[in-house]
Design an enzyme around this catalytic site. Structure first.
Site, PDB file in Angstrom:
ATOM      1  N   GLU A 428     -21.410 -27.462   0.181  1.00  0.00           N
ATOM      2  CA  GLU A 428     -22.551 -28.071   0.339  1.00  0.00           C
ATOM      3  C   GLU A 428     -22.670 -30.137  -0.906  1.00  0.00           C
ATOM      4  O   GLU A 428     -22.408 -30.473  -0.509  1.00  0.00           O
ATOM      5  CB  GLU A 428     -23.558 -27.758  -0.268  1.00  0.00           C
ATOM      6  N   PHE A 451     -29.151 -24.394   5.410  1.00  0.00           N
ATOM      7  CA  PHE A 451     -30.498 -23.936   5.406  1.00  0.00           C
ATOM      8  C   PHE A 451     -30.684 -24.811   3.658  1.00  0.00           C
ATOM      9  O   PHE A 451     -29.486 -24.156   2.635  1.00  0.00           O
ATOM     10  CB  PHE A 451     -30.108 -22.328   4.907  1.00  0.00           C
ATOM     11  N   ALA A 452     -32.131 -25.024   3.817  1.00  0.00           N
ATOM     12  CA  ALA A 452     -32.023 -25.798   2.779  1.00  0.00           C
ATOM     13  C   ALA A 452     -32.081 -24.213   1.218  1.00  0.00           C
ATOM     14  O   ALA A 452     -31.780 -24.762   0.086  1.00  0.00           O
ATOM     15  CB  ALA A 452     -34.121 -25.263   2.343  1.00  0.00           C
ATOM     16  N   ASP A 453     -32.044 -22.960   1.505  1.00  0.00           N
ATOM     17  CA  ASP A 453     -31.058 -22.412   0.525  1.00  0.00           C
ATOM     18  C   ASP A 453     -30.266 -22.081   0.120  1.00  0.00           C
ATOM     19  O   ASP A 453     -29.867 -22.273  -1.144  1.00  0.00           O
ATOM     20  CB  ASP A 453     -31.752 -20.548   0.897  1.00  0.00           C
ATOM     21  N   ILE A 455     -28.584 -25.511  -0.462  1.00  0.00           N
ATOM     22  CA  ILE A 455     -28.856 -27.043  -1.041  1.00  0.00           C
ATOM     23  C   ILE A 455     -28.318 -27.574  -2.437  1.00  0.00           C
ATOM     24  O   ILE A 455     -28.164 -28.191  -1.949  1.00  0.00           O
ATOM     25  CB  ILE A 455     -29.779 -27.961  -0.648  1.00  0.00           C
ATOM     26  N   PRO A 457     -26.177 -26.075  -4.216  1.00  0.00           N
ATOM     27  CA  PRO A 457     -24.452 -26.853  -5.302  1.00  0.00           C
ATOM     28  C   PRO A 457     -24.800 -28.504  -4.706  1.00  0.00           C
ATOM     29  O   PRO A 457     -23.973 -28.640  -5.131  1.00  0.00           O
ATOM     30  CB  PRO A 457     -23.909 -25.943  -3.941  1.00  0.00           C
ATOM     31  N   HIS A 497     -32.906 -17.945   3.627  1.00  0.00           N
ATOM     32  CA  HIS A 497     -32.825 -18.789   4.788  1.00  0.00           C
ATOM     33  C   HIS A 497     -34.601 -18.711   5.442  1.00  0.00           C
ATOM     34  O   HIS A 497     -34.253 -19.356   6.218  1.00  0.00           O
ATOM     35  CB  HIS A 497     -32.111 -17.806   6.167  1.00  0.00           C
TER      36      HIS A 497
END
Length: 707
Positions: A428, A451-453, A455, A457, A497
């Site tokens: 990421e 997935f937003a979860d 982001i 890193p 997720h």
């Protein structure tokens, strides 16, 4: 390893003969600039009260830095790090220009007084291009590798944006690093991508054995040269970075090699550290006299002086050079100290580059069958890539075979080729940070975080490199990138997720955030986001992609035509209350976005023409004009969000509304969000208990209307 020794043997045999022919003027030029670096360091040290801003100098690193700079061409790119003052001198920047940055003066050509010393950003035809980068150690590796990635793409498509040297030389990228920064995980991501794609980049690692007060033995199991051996395809070599002649010949060889073969290379230069880590971290506080004396024996200036004298240059000539340089530095420093300070009225300039997309354009209400949001996004990108050959799309699983885990990029790789639409590793940070370099060379990247979860890193690159680039480079390097992020909870997606991240992203200044809630907005906003010269994050609710969540059928709309563009920062009234209800004080407005639009629409059915719903569509820039006008009209307001409520964007917006509309309010501004839990639970019953819904929204409306 045997191959390494053979290469070194050949190199040193060749060097033995070439040194005899080296132009004396090159050596004298290096000597002048080393004298300048020394005089500048001493001047700063003796004027600490004036040089009040934290800075580092290049003392000890001058030889390898000048050797590198002397071998670069105007078509090249370089990312220096904060100790690379001598690289800047070698590229042709004057001591006076550097001093203006040191003292944070108005006419600092790099940042207008915004950035630390030796933090350049430069775009001109007379020198290599230097993108802006932060002080965060090692973070420049990814943006720099992104430059090389962008150059490779432009070269592949034979773009007019691919600029060669005056004699048709191919451009290369140099990324300068301290050895201590090699332990950063993001450096590994950069190395991995560079060798995978065979990019034309040189990682110049200057190893002085110190990472502030930590020695290499304390912090690293291997040095940069040994570490690079784990990346198959990375050429590597060591050099005595305190010896100018040796460094010059080696950098000439390496740069020409990369220019011709288009491969990644790592150069590890062993150098002494002769000055403080920074002006604020003094060498005497943690280094022994023995260590300082040992480093002093490798002073590049002393070595070069000895070599010049042995080559026939007189002491008197060298002394005259040193005297001349000292006088220049003294004069330049006095001028810089007296130079004009920045105008405080300019402090807000350059946060964003101006966008040309300020009006809604094209045909939105096209006839035809309604399409899904996921298809609207797919069609928008297809049209973008057809029109803009410099556009590329990459991220995890977006390429051939899968076409995105939500099929949001399906068929794009087949249509446009693997060189334009391709998969990346699970990186990421690289996915996000590489767009800095890609944008700098004129490529227009669209990237996706799966997935937003996941982001988080990439936030380091988003915060330190992307968001600050335009502001700290005085607008020279805004980062034009579109970052797609699927968000939101539905159907038991679970803790990793289902996340909503808008509050986290909105705390980052220097980026724009869009959040469409239907297909037409998706297509129009995606076009505008792509054309915006600034970084834009597009949050796309997974539950709206396919309209699978009950009550979201309206997310499907007729598809706008290919010319449709919806400017950022324009909210939309998706449901209106009657004038009678407003006049009688029996109405309220709901300000929301994403899935909240559909909860609000479902809840509004319980109230007879009493509810107005405003879909924000863009979270930053925010359409405050419309928001405040409608709240003043109704006197009652609910801000509805899917995010956990406490300390959220929604609460901040409610506070702003309360302040701006205070005298018009008939009741406190209400906020309805998810329960304040650390994650979305997997079980669907627990998920539903956490999230807002139509019933919870209706209850909040009843409470508000009872005032």
């Amino acid at each position: 390893m045997v191959l390494f020794y053979i290469k070194n043997y050949i190199f040193y045999i060749c060097r033995k003969h070439s040194l005899q022919m080296m132009n004396t003027e090159i050596l004298l030029k290096a000597y002048r600039l080393m004298c300048a670096a020394k005089a500048m360091s001493e001047t700063y040290e003796s004027n600490r009260a004036i040089c009040k801003y934290v800075h580092s100098t290049s003392r000890g690193h001058e030889a390898i830095q000048l050797a590198t700079a002397f071998n670069l061409l105007q078509c090249d790119y370089i990312s220096p790090y904060y100790r690379d003052e001598s690289i800047l001198l070698g590229l042709g920047f004057s001591p006076y220009e550097l001093m203006l940055q040191l003292l944070a003066k108005k006419n600092d050509i790099f940042s207008g007084g915004r950035e630390y010393y030796a933090h350049p950003s430069y775009r001109g035809k007379d020198k290599p291009t230097i993108i802006h980068q932060s002080s965060a150690t090692g973070m420049q590796a990814i943006p720099s590798t992104g430059i090389a990635q962008g150059l490779q793409y432009l070269e592949t498509i034979r773009s007019s944006l691919f600029i060669k040297g005056r004699n048709n030389e191919l451009p290369v990228v140099v990324c300068s690093l301290g050895d201590a920064s090699i332990t950063e995980g993001e450096v590994s991501e950069a190395f991995q991508f560079a060798v995978l794609k065979k990019l034309p980049i040189i990682y110049l690692v200057q190893d002085n054995n110190w990472g502030i007060s930590v020695t290499s033995g304390e912090a690293r199991a291997m040095d940069a040269f040994e570490y690079a051996g784990g990346f198959s395809g990375m050429e590597r070599i060591r050099v005595d970075g305190s010896d100018f002649e040796q460094s010059y010949e080696l950098m000439s060889m390496v740069i020409n090699n990369v220019r011709e073969k288009r491969i990644p290379y790592l150069v590890q230069a062993k150098v002494p550290l002769l000055n403080h880590h920074t002006s604020g971290v003094r060498k005497e506080t943690y280094r022994t006299k023995e260590d300082l004396q040992q480093h002093a024996t490798h002073d590049p200036l002393t070595k070069l002086q000895t070599q010049l004298i042995n080559g026939g240059i007189s002491h008197d000539h060298l002394s005259a050079i040193e005297k001349q340089i000292n006088e220049l530095i003294s004069s330049d420093f006095k001028k810089a100290a007296a130079a004009e300070e920045p105008d405080i009225n300019d402090v807000e300039d350059f946060v964003f580059a101006p966008t040309k997309i300020i009006n809604e354009q094209g045909t939105r209400s096209a006839s035809g069958e309604k399409i899904l949001m996921v298809d609207a996004a797919l069609h928008a990108i297809t049209e973008i890539m057809e029109e803009y050959p410099e556009s590329v799309l990459y991220g995890q699983d977006v390429g051939r075979r899968l076409g995105g885990v939500f099929r949001e990029t399906a068929t794009l790789a087949e249509k446009f080729g693997d060189h334009r639409v391709f998969n990346t590793a699970i990186q990421e940070a690289y996915i996000i940070g590489s767009t800095v370099g890609m944008s700098a060379v004129g490529v227009k990247p669209i990237v996706e975080v799966q997935f937003a979860d996941y982001i988080y890193p990439g936030l380091n690159q988003l915060v330190t490199e992307i968001a600050k680039s335009s502001y700290l480079s005085c607008g020279k390097f805004p980062v034009q990138t579109l970052i797609r992020v699927p968000v939101g909870a539905y159907g038991g997606g679970g803790p990793y997720h289902s996340g909503s991240v808008e509050t986290t992203l909105l705390s980052i200044k220097g980026i724009k955030i869009v959040y469409p809630a239907n297909a037409a907005d998706m297509k129009g906003l995606m076009k505008a986001a792509f054309l915006d010269p600034n970084p834009v994050v597009m949050l796309e609710h997974k539950g709206l992609y396919w309209s699978k969540v009950p009550g979201t059928e309206d997310a499907k709309t007729a598809e706008p035509k290919s010319d449709y563009i919806l400017p950022l920062g324009r909210a939309n009234i998706v449901l209106q209350a009657s004038d009678d209800r407003i006049f009688s004080g029996e109405s309220c407005c709901i300000i929301t976005y994403g899935m909240g639009v559909y909860w609000a629409k479902a809840a509004a059915k319980y109230f007879d023409e009493q509810i107005e719903i405003i879909d924000l569509r863009t979270l930053f820039p925010l359409d405050e004009e419309l928001i405040f006008a409608r709240v003043k009209e109704h006197g009652k307001c609910i801000v509805l969000t899917e995010e956990q409520q406490n300390n959220s964007f929604a609460e901040a917006l409610a506070s702003r509304i309360s302040k701006k509309c205070f005298s018009y309010l008939d009741a406190p501004v209400e906020v309805l969000g998810a329960l304040n839990l650390p994650a979305v639970p997997m079980n669907t019953m627990l998920e539903n208990a956490m999230l807002p819904n139509a019933e919870k929204t209706a209850q909040k409306i009843r409470e508000l209307l009872s005032f």
